[in-house]
Design a protein around this motif. Structure first.
Motif, short mmCIF file in Angstrom:
data_model
loop_
_atom_site.label_atom_id
_atom_site.label_comp_id
_atom_site.label_asym_id
_atom_site.label_seq_id
_atom_site.Cartn_x
_atom_site.Cartn_y
_atom_site.Cartn_z
N SER A 98 -8.01 5.19 0.59
CA SER A 98 -7.28 4.26 1.34
C SER A 98 -5.94 4.74 1.22
CB SER A 98 -7.49 2.94 0.57
OG SER A 98 -6.56 1.83 1.07
N LEU A 99 -5.39 4.88 2.45
CA LEU A 99 -3.78 4.95 3.06
C LEU A 99 -3.21 3.49 3.07
CD1 LEU A 99 -4.38 8.11 5.10
CD2 LEU A 99 -3.84 7.77 2.75
N ASN A 100 -3.81 2.36 2.97
CA ASN A 100 -2.98 1.04 3.19
C ASN A 100 -1.96 0.86 2.03
OD1 ASN A 100 -2.47 -1.61 3.38
ND2 ASN A 100 -4.31 -2.15 4.00
N PRO A 101 -0.90 0.93 2.52
CA PRO A 101 0.33 0.52 1.35
C PRO A 101 -0.09 -0.87 0.72
CG PRO A 101 1.10 0.45 3.57
CD PRO A 101 -0.17 0.98 4.03
N ASP A 102 -0.70 -1.68 1.25
CA ASP A 102 -0.96 -2.77 0.68
C ASP A 102 -1.95 -2.78 -0.49
OD1 ASP A 102 0.63 -4.42 2.39
OD2 ASP A 102 -1.01 -4.89 3.69
N ASP A 103 -2.73 -1.84 -0.42
CA ASP A 103 -3.65 -1.37 -1.63
C ASP A 103 -2.82 -0.86 -2.88
OD1 ASP A 103 -5.97 -2.53 -0.27
OD2 ASP A 103 -6.63 -0.61 0.47
N GLU A 105 0.16 -1.28 -3.41
CA GLU A 105 1.11 -2.30 -3.99
C GLU A 105 0.52 -3.12 -4.81
OE1 GLU A 105 4.16 -4.03 -5.48
OE2 GLU A 105 4.44 -2.36 -4.32
N ALA A 106 -0.86 -3.68 -4.28
CA ALA A 106 -1.45 -4.47 -5.03
C ALA A 106 -2.24 -3.77 -6.42
CB ALA A 106 -2.86 -4.91 -4.26
N ALA A 107 -2.52 -2.62 -6.26
CA ALA A 107 -2.75 -1.82 -7.48
C ALA A 107 -1.61 -1.85 -8.59
CB ALA A 107 -3.32 -0.40 -7.26
N ARG A 108 -0.49 -1.30 -8.01
CA ARG A 108 0.92 -1.25 -8.74
C ARG A 108 1.11 -2.68 -9.46
NH1 ARG A 108 4.48 0.51 -4.98
NH2 ARG A 108 3.69 2.59 -5.55
N PHE A 116 -3.08 4.88 -9.56
CA PHE A 116 -3.60 4.81 -8.06
C PHE A 116 -3.62 6.14 -7.65
CE2 PHE A 116 -3.42 4.11 -3.59
CZ PHE A 116 -4.58 2.89 -3.49
N VAL A 117 -4.75 6.56 -7.39
CA VAL A 117 -4.78 8.24 -6.82
C VAL A 117 -5.47 8.14 -5.72
CG1 VAL A 117 -3.94 9.17 -9.23
CG2 VAL A 117 -6.43 8.94 -8.55
#
Length: 138
Positions: A98-103, A105-108, A116-117
């Protein structure tokens, strides 16, 4: 000799990534056992099914986001509701394409996710992650 991880749990529906990651752990000799669950539901069932009176205790979980049946986010919701015996003391890494920045941020912002890698892991990236999360062992 570096102490190995006892068990790594791969939670990913993509067979090629699972095969490659299993080979990587085997070739590097950094874990005793690699277990594969092809979706989050299968992983939760694995973690909550005692064997010989004890729950499985992976030290590392590599979790994909996009999977059928139960995706990575749904797995995390179910995982957070597990009792401490089933959760254990685990390093949980989201490993995804996934390249989705929301993913990201949600992981962070999720306290259960340690990293998150982007997949697929290489020997260098796995070494770096092991040194980062298991500094006294690698």
């Amino acid at each position: 000799m570096t102490p190995k991880l006892g068990e790594v749990l791969l939670v990913d529906d993509y067979d090629a990534d699972n095969f490659m990651h299993e080979m990587l752990f085997d070739e590097m000799g950094v874990s005793e056992r690699v277990t594969v669950a092809t979706n989050g539901k299968e992983a939760i069932e694995y973690l909550t099914t005692p064997k010989n009176g004890q729950y499985p205790r992976p030290e590392l979980i590599l979790l994909d986001i996009n999977m059928p049946i139960m995706n990575g986010w749904d797995f995390l919701k179910a995982y957070q509701s597990l009792d401490d015996n089933a959760r254990g003391d685990v390093v949980l890494m989201m490993v995804t394409t996934s390249l989705n920045p929301d993913d990201r941020e949600a992981a962070r912002s999720n306290p259960d996710i340690n990293d998150f890698v982007t997949k697929a892991l290489s020997e260098d990236s796995l070494n770096n992650l092991l040194r980062k999360h298991f500094p006294n062992r690698f």
